[in-house]
Design a protein around this motif. Structure first.
Motif, PDB file in Angstrom:
ATOM      1  N   VAL A 135       0.846  -1.199   0.000  1.00 46.08           N
ATOM      2  CA  VAL A 135       0.000   0.000   0.000  1.00 46.08           C
ATOM      3  C   VAL A 135       0.878   1.245   0.000  1.00 46.08           C
ATOM      4  O   VAL A 135       0.624   2.186  -0.755  1.00 46.08           O
ATOM      5  CB  VAL A 135      -0.956  -0.009   1.217  1.00 46.08           C
ATOM      6  N   TYR A 136       1.917   1.252   0.827  1.00 45.03           N
ATOM      7  CA  TYR A 136       2.833   2.391   0.856  1.00 45.03           C
ATOM      8  C   TYR A 136       3.530   2.576  -0.488  1.00 45.03           C
ATOM      9  O   TYR A 136       3.719   3.698  -0.961  1.00 45.03           O
ATOM     10  CB  TYR A 136       3.884   2.234   1.957  1.00 45.03           C
ATOM     11  N   LEU A 154       2.399   1.641  -3.465  1.00 48.86           N
ATOM     12  CA  LEU A 154       1.409   2.141  -4.423  1.00 48.86           C
ATOM     13  C   LEU A 154       1.147   3.628  -4.210  1.00 48.86           C
ATOM     14  O   LEU A 154       1.129   4.400  -5.170  1.00 48.86           O
ATOM     15  CB  LEU A 154       0.101   1.351  -4.308  1.00 48.86           C
ATOM     16  N   VAL A 155       0.977   4.043  -2.980  1.00 49.26           N
ATOM     17  CA  VAL A 155       0.745   5.461  -2.681  1.00 49.26           C
ATOM     18  C   VAL A 155       1.950   6.289  -3.109  1.00 49.26           C
ATOM     19  O   VAL A 155       1.800   7.361  -3.700  1.00 49.26           O
ATOM     20  CB  VAL A 155       0.424   5.654  -1.183  1.00 49.26           C
ATOM     21  N   GLY A 156       3.150   5.782  -2.859  1.00 48.56           N
ATOM     22  CA  GLY A 156       4.356   6.500  -3.267  1.00 48.56           C
ATOM     23  C   GLY A 156       4.473   6.629  -4.777  1.00 48.56           C
ATOM     24  O   GLY A 156       4.822   7.697  -5.296  1.00 48.56           O
ATOM     25  N   LEU A 157       4.163   5.570  -5.493  1.00 50.87           N
ATOM     26  CA  LEU A 157       4.232   5.609  -6.957  1.00 50.87           C
ATOM     27  C   LEU A 157       3.195   6.561  -7.541  1.00 50.87           C
ATOM     28  O   LEU A 157       3.491   7.315  -8.474  1.00 50.87           O
ATOM     29  CB  LEU A 157       4.040   4.217  -7.538  1.00 50.87           C
ATOM     30  N   VAL A 158       1.989   6.516  -7.014  1.00 47.83           N
ATOM     31  CA  VAL A 158       0.951   7.437  -7.483  1.00 47.83           C
ATOM     32  C   VAL A 158       1.370   8.882  -7.201  1.00 47.83           C
ATOM     33  O   VAL A 158       1.203   9.768  -8.043  1.00 47.83           O
ATOM     34  CB  VAL A 158      -0.414   7.100  -6.841  1.00 47.83           C
ATOM     35  N   GLY A 159       1.953   9.110  -6.023  1.00 46.61           N
ATOM     36  CA  GLY A 159       2.432  10.450  -5.683  1.00 46.61           C
ATOM     37  C   GLY A 159       3.515  10.933  -6.630  1.00 46.61           C
ATOM     38  O   GLY A 159       3.491  12.080  -7.097  1.00 46.61           O
ATOM     39  N   LEU A 160       4.476  10.071  -6.950  1.00 47.51           N
ATOM     40  CA  LEU A 160       5.538  10.438  -7.895  1.00 47.51           C
ATOM     41  C   LEU A 160       4.977  10.701  -9.283  1.00 47.51           C
ATOM     42  O   LEU A 160       5.405  11.632  -9.970  1.00 47.51           O
ATOM     43  CB  LEU A 160       6.588   9.332  -7.966  1.00 47.51           C
ATOM     44  N   TYR A 161       4.023   9.915  -9.683  1.00 46.90           N
ATOM     45  CA  TYR A 161       3.374  10.081 -10.991  1.00 46.90           C
ATOM     46  C   TYR A 161       2.672  11.441 -11.056  1.00 46.90           C
ATOM     47  O   TYR A 161       2.834  12.192 -12.019  1.00 46.90           O
ATOM     48  CB  TYR A 161       2.392   8.922 -11.178  1.00 46.90           C
ATOM     49  N   ILE A 162       1.941  11.769 -10.019  1.00 44.70           N
ATOM     50  CA  ILE A 162       1.239  13.062  -9.964  1.00 44.70           C
ATOM     51  C   ILE A 162       2.239  14.213  -9.962  1.00 44.70           C
ATOM     52  O   ILE A 162       2.039  15.226 -10.652  1.00 44.70           O
ATOM     53  CB  ILE A 162       0.306  13.115  -8.746  1.00 44.70           C
ATOM     54  N   LEU A 163       3.318  14.080  -9.213  1.00 42.08           N
ATOM     55  CA  LEU A 163       4.341  15.129  -9.188  1.00 42.08           C
ATOM     56  C   LEU A 163       4.984  15.334 -10.556  1.00 42.08           C
ATOM     57  O   LEU A 163       5.230  16.472 -10.968  1.00 42.08           O
ATOM     58  CB  LEU A 163       5.419  14.805  -8.153  1.00 42.08           C
ATOM     59  N   ALA A 164       5.237  14.258 -11.277  1.00 42.19           N
ATOM     60  CA  ALA A 164       5.834  14.385 -12.616  1.00 42.19           C
ATOM     61  C   ALA A 164       4.886  15.108 -13.561  1.00 42.19           C
ATOM     62  O   ALA A 164       5.300  15.997 -14.313  1.00 42.19           O
ATOM     63  CB  ALA A 164       6.192  13.008 -13.169  1.00 42.19           C
ATOM     64  N   VAL A 165       3.621  14.752 -13.517  1.00 45.72           N
ATOM     65  CA  VAL A 165       2.642  15.412 -14.383  1.00 45.72           C
ATOM     66  C   VAL A 165       2.517  16.890 -14.008  1.00 45.72           C
ATOM     67  O   VAL A 165       2.492  17.763 -14.887  1.00 45.72           O
ATOM     68  CB  VAL A 165       1.274  14.699 -14.298  1.00 45.72           C
ATOM     69  N   LEU A 166       2.463  17.184 -12.716  1.00 47.06           N
ATOM     70  CA  LEU A 166       2.384  18.583 -12.276  1.00 47.06           C
ATOM     71  C   LEU A 166       3.622  19.375 -12.685  1.00 47.06           C
ATOM     72  O   LEU A 166       3.514  20.551 -13.048  1.00 47.06           O
ATOM     73  CB  LEU A 166       2.182  18.657 -10.762  1.00 47.06           C
ATOM     74  N   ALA A 167       4.790  18.746 -12.627  1.00 51.43           N
ATOM     75  CA  ALA A 167       6.027  19.439 -13.020  1.00 51.43           C
ATOM     76  C   ALA A 167       5.967  19.847 -14.484  1.00 51.43           C
ATOM     77  O   ALA A 167       6.345  20.977 -14.835  1.00 51.43           O
ATOM     78  CB  ALA A 167       7.231  18.554 -12.750  1.00 51.43           C
ATOM     79  N   PHE A 168       5.501  18.971 -15.343  1.00 55.95           N
ATOM     80  CA  PHE A 168       5.356  19.327 -16.757  1.00 55.95           C
ATOM     81  C   PHE A 168       4.300  20.404 -16.951  1.00 55.95           C
ATOM     82  O   PHE A 168       4.466  21.311 -17.751  1.00 55.95           O
ATOM     83  CB  PHE A 168       5.002  18.098 -17.607  1.00 55.95           C
ATOM     84  N   PHE A 169       3.223  20.304 -16.226  1.00 58.22           N
ATOM     85  CA  PHE A 169       2.132  21.269 -16.356  1.00 58.22           C
ATOM     86  C   PHE A 169       2.592  22.656 -15.921  1.00 58.22           C
ATOM     87  O   PHE A 169       2.384  23.645 -16.628  1.00 58.22           O
ATOM     88  CB  PHE A 169       0.928  20.810 -15.521  1.00 58.22           C
ATOM     89  N   VAL A 170       3.253  22.728 -14.772  1.00 65.66           N
ATOM     90  CA  VAL A 170       3.740  24.012 -14.262  1.00 65.66           C
ATOM     91  C   VAL A 170       4.861  24.544 -15.142  1.00 65.66           C
ATOM     92  O   VAL A 170       4.974  25.752 -15.349  1.00 65.66           O
ATOM     93  CB  VAL A 170       4.204  23.863 -12.788  1.00 65.66           C
ATOM     94  N   GLY A 171       5.668  23.642 -15.691  1.00 61.56           N
ATOM     95  CA  GLY A 171       6.778  24.049 -16.547  1.00 61.56           C
ATOM     96  C   GLY A 171       6.345  24.621 -17.883  1.00 61.56           C
ATOM     97  O   GLY A 171       7.173  25.063 -18.659  1.00 61.56           O
ATOM     98  N   ASP A 195       7.104  -9.057  -8.361  1.00 60.65           N
ATOM     99  CA  ASP A 195       7.762  -8.899  -9.654  1.00 60.65           C
ATOM    100  C   ASP A 195       9.102  -9.605  -9.630  1.00 60.65           C
ATOM    101  O   ASP A 195       9.550 -10.096  -8.597  1.00 60.65           O
ATOM    102  CB  ASP A 195       8.028  -7.414  -9.948  1.00 60.65           C
ATOM    103  N   LEU A 196       9.774  -9.577 -10.783  1.00 58.81           N
ATOM    104  CA  LEU A 196      11.140 -10.082 -10.838  1.00 58.81           C
ATOM    105  C   LEU A 196      12.031  -9.265  -9.913  1.00 58.81           C
ATOM    106  O   LEU A 196      12.863  -9.798  -9.204  1.00 58.81           O
ATOM    107  CB  LEU A 196      11.667 -10.017 -12.270  1.00 58.81           C
ATOM    108  N   VAL A 197      11.855  -7.954  -9.955  1.00 56.77           N
ATOM    109  CA  VAL A 197      12.551  -7.042  -9.049  1.00 56.77           C
ATOM    110  C   VAL A 197      11.465  -6.392  -8.196  1.00 56.77           C
ATOM    111  O   VAL A 197      10.589  -5.712  -8.729  1.00 56.77           O
ATOM    112  CB  VAL A 197      13.343  -5.959  -9.818  1.00 56.77           C
ATOM    113  N   PRO A 198      11.482  -6.589  -6.874  1.00 53.74           N
ATOM    114  CA  PRO A 198      10.411  -6.041  -6.028  1.00 53.74           C
ATOM    115  C   PRO A 198      10.274  -4.524  -6.161  1.00 53.74           C
ATOM    116  O   PRO A 198      11.264  -3.802  -6.303  1.00 53.74           O
ATOM    117  CB  PRO A 198      10.848  -6.420  -4.610  1.00 53.74           C
ATOM    118  N   ASP A 199       9.023  -4.047  -6.134  1.00 55.97           N
ATOM    119  CA  ASP A 199       8.746  -2.625  -6.334  1.00 55.97           C
ATOM    120  C   ASP A 199       9.281  -1.738  -5.222  1.00 55.97           C
ATOM    121  O   ASP A 199       9.414  -0.537  -5.406  1.00 55.97           O
ATOM    122  CB  ASP A 199       7.241  -2.395  -6.489  1.00 55.97           C
TER     123      ASP A 199
END
Length: 128
Positions: free
Chosen positions: A6-7, A9-26, A75-79
């Protein structure tokens, strides 16, 4: 108490949102839309490809096997391993997209729901 998946997944979603926001603000709104929609666009593409009778059986099998692989909690390599944990999923998706797009570019074009810039990138990486 929440477990590590759960942690993660929440971290990945947070990073994904931050990347999209960075492009949007940029100032690159088109890039933000393309990146923000790439994963959902791939899900739609894969589901459409699996149902398409024109896709050869071996490619249908690859796409069909990819969906549960991405949904598996292990996964082959743990997330939880930074970068490498998510990179193995990206490599598998890229491999399947490249393999299917090389032999069936017209199906990829027909079923791609996203922006043409993302489609162009996929086809260019597939050697089209």
């Amino acid at each position: 108490m929440a477990s590590w998946p759960v942690y993660t997944l929440v971290g990945l979603v947070g990073l994904y949102i931050l990347a999209v926001l960075a492009f949007f603000v940029g100032g690159s709104r088109e890039d933000a839309r393309a990146i923000g929609g790439f994963v959902p666009d791939c899900v739609v593409l894969f589901s459409r490809l699996v149902r398409d009778k024109r896709l050869p059986g071996r490619h249908k099998w690859l796409v069909g096997a990819l969906i549960p692989y991405l949904a598996m909690p292990f996964d082959l390599v743990p997330d939880f391993i930074p970068v490498a944990g998510q990179l193995d999923d990206a490599v598998v998706v890229a491999f399947v997209l490249r393999r299917v797009a090389r032999k069936n570019p017209e199906l990829i074009r027909e079923h791609w729901p996203g922006p043409s810039s993302s489609l162009a990138l996929i086809l260019r990486l597939a050697g089209q």
